[in-house]
Design a protein around this motif. Sequence first.
Motif, PDB file in Angstrom:
ATOM      1  N   PRO A  20      60.456  52.219 -18.584  1.00  0.00           N
ATOM      2  CA  PRO A  20      60.234  50.842 -19.054  1.00  0.00           C
ATOM      3  C   PRO A  20      59.349  50.811 -20.281  1.00  0.00           C
ATOM      4  O   PRO A  20      58.422  51.611 -20.407  1.00  0.00           O
ATOM      5  CB  PRO A  20      59.559  50.166 -17.857  1.00  0.00           C
ATOM      6  N   ARG A  21      59.661  49.851 -21.187  1.00  0.00           N
ATOM      7  CA  ARG A  21      58.951  49.801 -22.460  1.00  0.00           C
ATOM      8  C   ARG A  21      58.985  48.392 -23.025  1.00  0.00           C
ATOM      9  O   ARG A  21      59.739  47.531 -22.567  1.00  0.00           O
ATOM     10  CB  ARG A  21      59.581  50.783 -23.446  1.00  0.00           C
ATOM     11  N   SER A  22      58.184  48.161 -24.041  1.00  0.00           N
ATOM     12  CA  SER A  22      58.125  46.870 -24.721  1.00  0.00           C
ATOM     13  C   SER A  22      59.362  46.670 -25.592  1.00  0.00           C
ATOM     14  O   SER A  22      60.154  47.588 -25.801  1.00  0.00           O
ATOM     15  CB  SER A  22      56.872  46.800 -25.590  1.00  0.00           C
ATOM     16  N   ASP A  23      59.498  45.481 -26.135  1.00  0.00           N
ATOM     17  CA  ASP A  23      60.648  45.179 -26.996  1.00  0.00           C
ATOM     18  C   ASP A  23      60.703  46.068 -28.231  1.00  0.00           C
ATOM     19  O   ASP A  23      61.786  46.369 -28.748  1.00  0.00           O
ATOM     20  CB  ASP A  23      60.611  43.708 -27.430  1.00  0.00           C
ATOM     21  N   ASP A  24      59.535  46.505 -28.716  1.00  0.00           N
ATOM     22  CA  ASP A  24      59.524  47.382 -29.889  1.00  0.00           C
ATOM     23  C   ASP A  24      59.436  48.856 -29.513  1.00  0.00           C
ATOM     24  O   ASP A  24      59.212  49.712 -30.374  1.00  0.00           O
ATOM     25  CB  ASP A  24      58.404  46.998 -30.857  1.00  0.00           C
ATOM     26  N   GLY A  25      59.613  49.166 -28.229  1.00  0.00           N
ATOM     27  CA  GLY A  25      59.776  50.551 -27.817  1.00  0.00           C
ATOM     28  C   GLY A  25      58.551  51.265 -27.289  1.00  0.00           C
ATOM     29  O   GLY A  25      58.644  52.440 -26.917  1.00  0.00           O
ATOM     30  N   ALA A  26      57.398  50.598 -27.218  1.00  0.00           N
ATOM     31  CA  ALA A  26      56.196  51.261 -26.715  1.00  0.00           C
ATOM     32  C   ALA A  26      56.301  51.435 -25.202  1.00  0.00           C
ATOM     33  O   ALA A  26      56.525  50.475 -24.469  1.00  0.00           O
ATOM     34  CB  ALA A  26      54.953  50.444 -27.061  1.00  0.00           C
ATOM     35  N   LEU A  27      56.154  52.660 -24.751  1.00  0.00           N
ATOM     36  CA  LEU A  27      56.273  52.953 -23.330  1.00  0.00           C
ATOM     37  C   LEU A  27      55.133  52.318 -22.544  1.00  0.00           C
ATOM     38  O   LEU A  27      53.968  52.401 -22.931  1.00  0.00           O
ATOM     39  CB  LEU A  27      56.256  54.466 -23.108  1.00  0.00           C
ATOM     40  N   TYR A  28      55.491  51.694 -21.428  1.00  0.00           N
ATOM     41  CA  TYR A  28      54.474  51.182 -20.520  1.00  0.00           C
ATOM     42  C   TYR A  28      53.829  52.346 -19.775  1.00  0.00           C
ATOM     43  O   TYR A  28      54.356  53.467 -19.749  1.00  0.00           O
ATOM     44  CB  TYR A  28      55.068  50.181 -19.538  1.00  0.00           C
ATOM     45  N   HIS A  29      52.715  52.061 -19.123  1.00  0.00           N
ATOM     46  CA  HIS A  29      52.003  53.122 -18.414  1.00  0.00           C
ATOM     47  C   HIS A  29      52.320  53.148 -16.925  1.00  0.00           C
ATOM     48  O   HIS A  29      52.182  54.189 -16.275  1.00  0.00           O
ATOM     49  CB  HIS A  29      50.492  52.989 -18.615  1.00  0.00           C
ATOM     50  N   VAL A  30      52.716  52.007 -16.386  1.00  0.00           N
ATOM     51  CA  VAL A  30      53.078  51.928 -14.966  1.00  0.00           C
ATOM     52  C   VAL A  30      54.443  51.271 -14.853  1.00  0.00           C
ATOM     53  O   VAL A  30      54.844  50.479 -15.716  1.00  0.00           O
ATOM     54  CB  VAL A  30      52.024  51.161 -14.145  1.00  0.00           C
ATOM     55  N   VAL A  31      55.166  51.598 -13.784  1.00  0.00           N
ATOM     56  CA  VAL A  31      56.554  51.162 -13.685  1.00  0.00           C
ATOM     57  C   VAL A  31      56.707  49.688 -13.303  1.00  0.00           C
ATOM     58  O   VAL A  31      57.727  49.078 -13.614  1.00  0.00           O
ATOM     59  CB  VAL A  31      57.340  52.035 -12.677  1.00  0.00           C
ATOM     60  N   ASN A  32      55.708  49.125 -12.648  1.00  0.00           N
ATOM     61  CA  ASN A  32      55.866  47.781 -12.093  1.00  0.00           C
ATOM     62  C   ASN A  32      55.121  46.694 -12.853  1.00  0.00           C
ATOM     63  O   ASN A  32      55.095  45.541 -12.434  1.00  0.00           O
ATOM     64  CB  ASN A  32      55.422  47.766 -10.634  1.00  0.00           C
ATOM     65  N   MET A  52      49.638  61.496 -23.164  1.00  0.00           N
ATOM     66  CA  MET A  52      50.639  61.915 -22.187  1.00  0.00           C
ATOM     67  C   MET A  52      52.019  62.136 -22.802  1.00  0.00           C
ATOM     68  O   MET A  52      52.602  63.209 -22.652  1.00  0.00           O
ATOM     69  CB  MET A  52      50.725  60.890 -21.053  1.00  0.00           C
ATOM     70  N   ALA A  53      52.545  61.140 -23.497  1.00  0.00           N
ATOM     71  CA  ALA A  53      53.934  61.219 -23.951  1.00  0.00           C
ATOM     72  C   ALA A  53      54.116  61.654 -25.412  1.00  0.00           C
ATOM     73  O   ALA A  53      54.975  62.491 -25.692  1.00  0.00           O
ATOM     74  CB  ALA A  53      54.637  59.883 -23.717  1.00  0.00           C
ATOM     75  N   PRO A  54      53.378  61.110 -26.395  1.00  0.00           N
ATOM     76  CA  PRO A  54      53.679  61.439 -27.789  1.00  0.00           C
ATOM     77  C   PRO A  54      53.638  62.927 -28.135  1.00  0.00           C
ATOM     78  O   PRO A  54      54.522  63.403 -28.866  1.00  0.00           O
ATOM     79  CB  PRO A  54      52.629  60.636 -28.574  1.00  0.00           C
ATOM     80  N   PRO A  55      52.664  63.715 -27.641  1.00  0.00           N
ATOM     81  CA  PRO A  55      52.693  65.138 -28.001  1.00  0.00           C
ATOM     82  C   PRO A  55      53.963  65.838 -27.527  1.00  0.00           C
ATOM     83  O   PRO A  55      54.556  66.624 -28.279  1.00  0.00           O
ATOM     84  CB  PRO A  55      51.446  65.702 -27.307  1.00  0.00           C
ATOM     85  N   PHE A  56      54.386  65.573 -26.307  1.00  0.00           N
ATOM     86  CA  PHE A  56      55.605  66.193 -25.789  1.00  0.00           C
ATOM     87  C   PHE A  56      56.818  65.775 -26.603  1.00  0.00           C
ATOM     88  O   PHE A  56      57.668  66.598 -26.961  1.00  0.00           O
ATOM     89  CB  PHE A  56      55.783  65.839 -24.317  1.00  0.00           C
ATOM     90  N   LEU A  57      56.906  64.484 -26.932  1.00  0.00           N
ATOM     91  CA  LEU A  57      58.030  64.013 -27.730  1.00  0.00           C
ATOM     92  C   LEU A  57      58.066  64.731 -29.083  1.00  0.00           C
ATOM     93  O   LEU A  57      59.129  65.152 -29.552  1.00  0.00           O
ATOM     94  CB  LEU A  57      57.932  62.503 -27.935  1.00  0.00           C
ATOM     95  N   ASP A  73      60.051  61.053 -34.558  1.00  0.00           N
ATOM     96  CA  ASP A  73      60.051  59.621 -34.841  1.00  0.00           C
ATOM     97  C   ASP A  73      59.626  58.823 -33.617  1.00  0.00           C
ATOM     98  O   ASP A  73      58.913  57.813 -33.732  1.00  0.00           O
ATOM     99  CB  ASP A  73      61.434  59.169 -35.305  1.00  0.00           C
ATOM    100  N   GLN A  74      60.066  59.262 -32.448  1.00  0.00           N
ATOM    101  CA  GLN A  74      59.667  58.584 -31.212  1.00  0.00           C
ATOM    102  C   GLN A  74      58.174  58.760 -30.945  1.00  0.00           C
ATOM    103  O   GLN A  74      57.506  57.837 -30.484  1.00  0.00           O
ATOM    104  CB  GLN A  74      60.471  59.130 -30.033  1.00  0.00           C
ATOM    105  N   ALA A  75      57.650  59.939 -31.232  1.00  0.00           N
ATOM    106  CA  ALA A  75      56.215  60.165 -31.054  1.00  0.00           C
ATOM    107  C   ALA A  75      55.407  59.229 -31.941  1.00  0.00           C
ATOM    108  O   ALA A  75      54.422  58.616 -31.500  1.00  0.00           O
ATOM    109  CB  ALA A  75      55.882  61.620 -31.366  1.00  0.00           C
ATOM    110  N   VAL A  76      55.822  59.101 -33.195  1.00  0.00           N
ATOM    111  CA  VAL A  76      55.125  58.209 -34.126  1.00  0.00           C
ATOM    112  C   VAL A  76      55.266  56.759 -33.677  1.00  0.00           C
ATOM    113  O   VAL A  76      54.301  55.976 -33.732  1.00  0.00           O
ATOM    114  CB  VAL A  76      55.673  58.397 -35.561  1.00  0.00           C
ATOM    115  N   LEU A  77      56.452  56.383 -33.212  1.00  0.00           N
ATOM    116  CA  LEU A  77      56.669  55.019 -32.724  1.00  0.00           C
ATOM    117  C   LEU A  77      55.698  54.686 -31.601  1.00  0.00           C
ATOM    118  O   LEU A  77      55.143  53.572 -31.551  1.00  0.00           O
ATOM    119  CB  LEU A  77      58.115  54.864 -32.250  1.00  0.00           C
ATOM    120  N   GLN A  78      55.486  55.642 -30.684  1.00  0.00           N
ATOM    121  CA  GLN A  78      54.560  55.396 -29.575  1.00  0.00           C
ATOM    122  C   GLN A  78      53.140  55.210 -30.092  1.00  0.00           C
ATOM    123  O   GLN A  78      52.429  54.287 -29.678  1.00  0.00           O
ATOM    124  CB  GLN A  78      54.619  56.547 -28.567  1.00  0.00           C
ATOM    125  N   ILE A  79      52.705  56.071 -30.988  1.00  0.00           N
ATOM    126  CA  ILE A  79      51.350  55.946 -31.529  1.00  0.00           C
ATOM    127  C   ILE A  79      51.159  54.601 -32.210  1.00  0.00           C
ATOM    128  O   ILE A  79      50.151  53.912 -32.000  1.00  0.00           O
ATOM    129  CB  ILE A  79      51.059  57.101 -32.496  1.00  0.00           C
TER     130      ILE A  79
END
Length: 324
Positions: A109-121, A132-137, A144-150
Amino acid sequence: MGYGKKDDDTVMRRVKMALLSMQRYSWEQGVAAQAMLESGDSETAFLLARDAVIRQDASGKLGVMNDGYSVTDSAANGEAVLRFATTTEDPLFVQGAANMLDWLLHQAPRSDDGALYHVVNKPEIWVDSFYMAPPFLAIAGYCDQAVLQIEGYRKRLWNPKAKLFSHIWDEGAQVFVRQAHWGVGNGWAAAGMVRVLAALPDSMQEDKSTISGYVKETIDGCLVHIREDGLFHDVVDDKDTFVETNAAQMLSYSIYRAVDLGVLDGNYLEYAERMRQAAQEKVDDHGLVQGVCAAPLFDRSGTAPEGQAFYLLMESAARGRVRT
């Protein structure tokens, strides 16, 4: 009482043993594996990464230990799993890394502009997710996804007046759940962005320059509040909160790596060493780093796997032994 510099290797061994003796949730397993990678202990990193895959849930999240409610935490295991997928070509690791990526890229789950949420609910964005996520991406080639998250996290959590990151934003209600400038949270942000910078290709020079600026701003904002003893308060700009150890370790680590990457000049090393020495004094005779934001609730001073891991990360960075 700390051991003193003459026994640095003994301290590292004891800190590592204490870390490996602790129970660990998904992100704690991940930061432990990362500490082993960066300190050059590939054998232990292999074992930690393997168990993260063994405990991968049906969604693709790695290392789940009753924390499947988290969206990004499990991706902290991603670099170690991907490393051994590449070096061993073992289908266990190859599929494990692929499933983790599929979760982040297509299911989470993520925001309209693609930022990943931290919890599922809940539509919440946490500063923790920077690490957690950007370095792995980025390491997996999805730069590009890593930069988008940052960019998405910074847009919501950065306080330009305080020059610090807040902790938790509710995207649905458009309000902060926790506006406090948590020290460890700012450490997650700085360390995560430094790792992304190390992974971005030279072809993304504009993004590298922008994120380099973010790293410098984050570290500068925190250093305004450094105590005489080289540590920070749990909420860095609130002296009524307890004195905490791990933020200093995380920022020291980030400075050493940022200087190596050319993001910061050498003048920052004085601060890194000051924070490092303060953390060294917090290691007890069992190898436990005392005074960190304490597991499992992180609302008091004590011990935690991430505090152990960042001691090892900090020391490896200080000694120039980081394996990237």
